[in-house]
Write an enzyme that holds these catalytic residues in place. Structure first.
Site, PDB file in Angstrom:
ATOM      1  N   GLU A 144      31.699   9.681   3.084  1.00 27.98           N
ATOM      2  CA  GLU A 144      32.326   9.664   4.406  1.00 27.98           C
ATOM      3  C   GLU A 144      31.208   9.887   5.431  1.00 27.98           C
ATOM      4  OE1 GLU A 144      35.550  12.484   4.511  1.00 27.98           O
ATOM      5  OE2 GLU A 144      36.105  12.048   2.431  1.00 27.98           O
TER       6      GLU A 144
ATOM      7  N   ASP B 111       0.845  -1.201   0.000  1.00 30.31           N
ATOM      8  CA  ASP B 111       0.000   0.000   0.000  1.00 30.31           C
ATOM      9  C   ASP B 111       0.874   1.243   0.000  1.00 30.31           C
ATOM     10  OD1 ASP B 111      -1.784   2.026   0.386  1.00 30.31           O
ATOM     11  OD2 ASP B 111      -2.453   1.377   2.373  1.00 30.31           O
TER      12      ASP B 111
ATOM     13  N   GLU C 135      33.290   8.074  12.439  1.00 28.48           N
ATOM     14  CA  GLU C 135      33.201   8.038  10.979  1.00 28.48           C
ATOM     15  C   GLU C 135      33.631   6.661  10.482  1.00 28.48           C
ATOM     16  OE1 GLU C 135      34.734  11.372   8.713  1.00 28.48           O
ATOM     17  OE2 GLU C 135      35.666   9.996   7.278  1.00 28.48           O
TER      18      GLU C 135
ATOM     19  N   GLU D 253      29.438  10.162   8.919  1.00 26.57           N
ATOM     20  CA  GLU D 253      29.673  10.464  10.332  1.00 26.57           C
ATOM     21  C   GLU D 253      28.393  10.256  11.131  1.00 26.57           C
ATOM     22  OE1 GLU D 253      33.092  13.904   9.513  1.00 26.57           O
ATOM     23  OE2 GLU D 253      31.102  14.491  10.275  1.00 26.57           O
TER      24      GLU D 253
ATOM     25  N   HIS E  79      30.541  13.882   3.661  1.00 28.00           N
ATOM     26  CA  HIS E  79      31.262  14.358   2.481  1.00 28.00           C
ATOM     27  C   HIS E  79      31.123  13.328   1.370  1.00 28.00           C
ATOM     28  CE1 HIS E  79      34.135  16.644   5.430  1.00 28.00           C
ATOM     29  NE2 HIS E  79      32.891  17.101   5.453  1.00 28.00           N
TER      30      HIS E  79
ATOM     31  N   GLU F 217      35.462  16.460  -3.959  1.00 26.16           N
ATOM     32  CA  GLU F 217      34.806  16.215  -2.679  1.00 26.16           C
ATOM     33  C   GLU F 217      33.843  17.358  -2.374  1.00 26.16           C
ATOM     34  OE1 GLU F 217      36.107  15.121   1.877  1.00 26.16           O
ATOM     35  OE2 GLU F 217      37.167  16.756   0.862  1.00 26.16           O
TER      36      GLU F 217
ATOM     37  N   ARG G   1      31.513  18.868   0.317  1.00 24.99           N
ATOM     38  CA  ARG G   1      31.596  18.731   1.765  1.00 24.99           C
ATOM     39  C   ARG G   1      30.318  19.125   2.518  1.00 24.99           C
ATOM     40  NH1 ARG G   1      36.556  18.337   3.828  1.00 24.99           N
ATOM     41  NH2 ARG G   1      36.180  19.771   5.581  1.00 24.99           N
TER      42      ARG G   1
ATOM     43  N   GLU H  87      35.805  10.894  15.366  1.00 23.98           N
ATOM     44  CA  GLU H  87      35.788  12.207  14.740  1.00 23.98           C
ATOM     45  C   GLU H  87      36.069  13.299  15.779  1.00 23.98           C
ATOM     46  OE1 GLU H  87      35.620  14.367  12.407  1.00 23.98           O
ATOM     47  OE2 GLU H  87      35.865  12.982  10.733  1.00 23.98           O
TER      48      GLU H  87
ATOM     49  N   ARG I 190      40.702  22.839   3.241  1.00 25.02           N
ATOM     50  CA  ARG I 190      39.405  22.222   3.493  1.00 25.02           C
ATOM     51  C   ARG I 190      38.299  23.223   3.812  1.00 25.02           C
ATOM     52  NH1 ARG I 190      39.936  16.639   4.899  1.00 25.02           N
ATOM     53  NH2 ARG I 190      42.104  15.968   4.793  1.00 25.02           N
TER      54      ARG I 190
END
Length: 446
Positions: free
Chosen positions: A132, A54, A196, A134, A245, A335, A337, A189, A318
């Site tokens: 990645e 359903d 992570e 976390e 990420h 990447e 983030r 982390e 970063r």
């Protein structure tokens, strides 16, 4: 690489491993895992795509007057649960959702990703993704209810004498390996109680399936240890939140060669890679309601907590939204983030892929890379460099989603409308609620 199972393979493995129950899994529009459990005797029927459910009871699906839906198993996702009793094994098969007309249901998140993947294939590409993931581990109270009391007081990469979650991560990793995962890293982390687990990249559909499996296993092992695992983006005030990420690259569909690599160019990035980056940057504001789907998501995306709030890219640091990790050659990748682990991975990868492909189609060029630490720049410097920010609230993200036609094209009209309606209601519920912070601050004072 994913399995290539036939119908006979699935039946043989189910019998050889004494499987008694099979969970036919799928997700709602928000990525919550659902399942219909059948017995081994019903497996043949399921493999004939005859298992019905359903759809009116599933978030973002259909009205009650058109609710009959069918589960079409993806045979390659058959997996026996290693934690089930060996005398009464359970297995799972991830399914696509179909209408009685035998057409894919337009609101099925897995189907939405498959559509984007098919578009990439038509352009000659396969999207590879490495996430990645976390999450936090919290203790439970005497009644077994989750608390926000962290299980440890460790920090980034701390060892077991400080990191009480090390045993839990180990058991999660071992169980995932039994299910075919290749675990590349598992570590503590930055925040207390935060962890992570990273697994090897795969094609986009396999990766989205794997993210859901990882979440299931993390929660299962945590519960066995009297802990509560949460993928809520920002459960603790004053601490870093949890992200997811997403590392992406496009492989040539004929050769398998990573098209993002060109050692002759600056940063070792090909023109295709830069166009993909430009596409993401162009559409990131519209994408954010998908990759960061909760009111709580925007309490992670704040300056000062290593959160990627600035729309820029870099191969040096970063702090921007998009980073180019140092690995080159086959490992060259982009990447992103900003996504968090509350996202529906099927929808997130679909909109990321569509945005990147749009950059390639239009031959877009990204702005110059930003090699300085954006976190330390003043607002005036960022403005001079035309560095904008991603949406700051769920409401702002919804507005940008509605203003970007590509997101509607990626999701399709049904899912697009259902998602915006549900998220608007979530925002209104939050906006009109009276929160404990307000009571603590104002009740006595006024």
């Amino acid at each position: 690489m994913p399995h290539e199972y036939t119908r006979d393979d699935v039946i043989r493995m189910a019998d050889e491993k004494n499987v008694k129950f099979i969970r036919l899994q799928f997700t709602d529009i928000f990525g919550s895992l659902k399942n219909v459990t059948i017995t081994r005797k019903q497996l043949d029927k399921a493999l004939d795509n005859q298992c019905m459910f359903d759809g009116s009871s599933i978030e973002g699906f259909v009205r009650i007057d058109e609710s009959d839906m069918y589960l079409y198993p993806d045979l390659n996702t058959f997996e026996v649960f290693p934690w089930s009793d060996e005398n009464c094994r359970e297995a799972r098969i991830i399914c696509n959702v179909y209408m009685p007309s035998k057409k894919p249901f337009a609101g099925d998140p897995r189907h939405i990703l498959i559509k984007a993947i098919e578009e990439a294939k038509e352009m000659g590409y396969i999207l590879n993704v490495g996430p990645e993931c976390e999450f936090f581990l919290f203790e439970r109270d005497a009644e077994g209810n989750p608390t926000t009391k962290v299980h440890d007081d460790a920090g980034y990469f701390d060892i077991g004498t400080i990191d009480c979650g090390e045993e839990t991560r180990r058991d999660i990793s071992l169980l995932l390996e039994k299910m075919g995962f290749e675990i590349e890293a598992a570590h503590h982390e930055t925040a207390p109680g935060q962890h992570e687990i990273d697994f090897k990249y795969a094609d986009a559909l396999t990766t989205a399936d794997n993210i859901l499996t990882l979440k299931l296993v993390v929660k299962l092992i945590a519960k066995e240890k009297q802990l509560h695992a949460t993928f809520m983006p920002k459960p603790l005030v004053g601490m870093n939140g949890s992200g997811m990420h997403v590392n992406v690259s496009l492989a040539d569909i004929k050769t398998g060669v990573n098209t993002f690599c060109d050692e002759s160019r600056k940063y070792g990035l090909s023109v295709i890679a830069e166009q993909f980056i430009a596409g993401i940057m162009l559409h990131i504001k519209g994408i954010t309601a998908i990759t960061n789907p909760l009111v709580n998501s925007y309490k992670r995306l704040l300056p000062g907590y290593e959160a990627p709030v600035y729309i820029a890219w870099s191969a040096e640091n970063r702090s921007p939204l998009i980073r180019i990790p140092s690995s080159r050659g086959a490992g060259t990748r982009v990447e992103l983030r900003s996504p968090d682990p509350a996202t529906n991975p099927y929808l997130a990868l679909a909109v990321i892929l569509k945005a990147g492909l749009d950059g390639i189609k239009k031959g877009l060029t990204p702005p110059p890379a930003v090699d300085g630490n954006i976190y330390e720049m003043s607002a005036e410097v960022r403005e001079k460099m035309n560095i904008e920010s991603i949406p700051g609230t769920l409401k702002e993200a919804i507005d940008h989603m509605e203003a970007d036609p590509l997101i509607k094209e990626a999701l399709g009209e049904h899912a697009y409308k259902a998602y915006i309606t549900a998220k608007t209601m979530e925002w209104e519920d939050y906006r009109t609620s009276v929160h404990q912070w307000e009571i603590d601050r104002y009740l006595e004072k006024y």
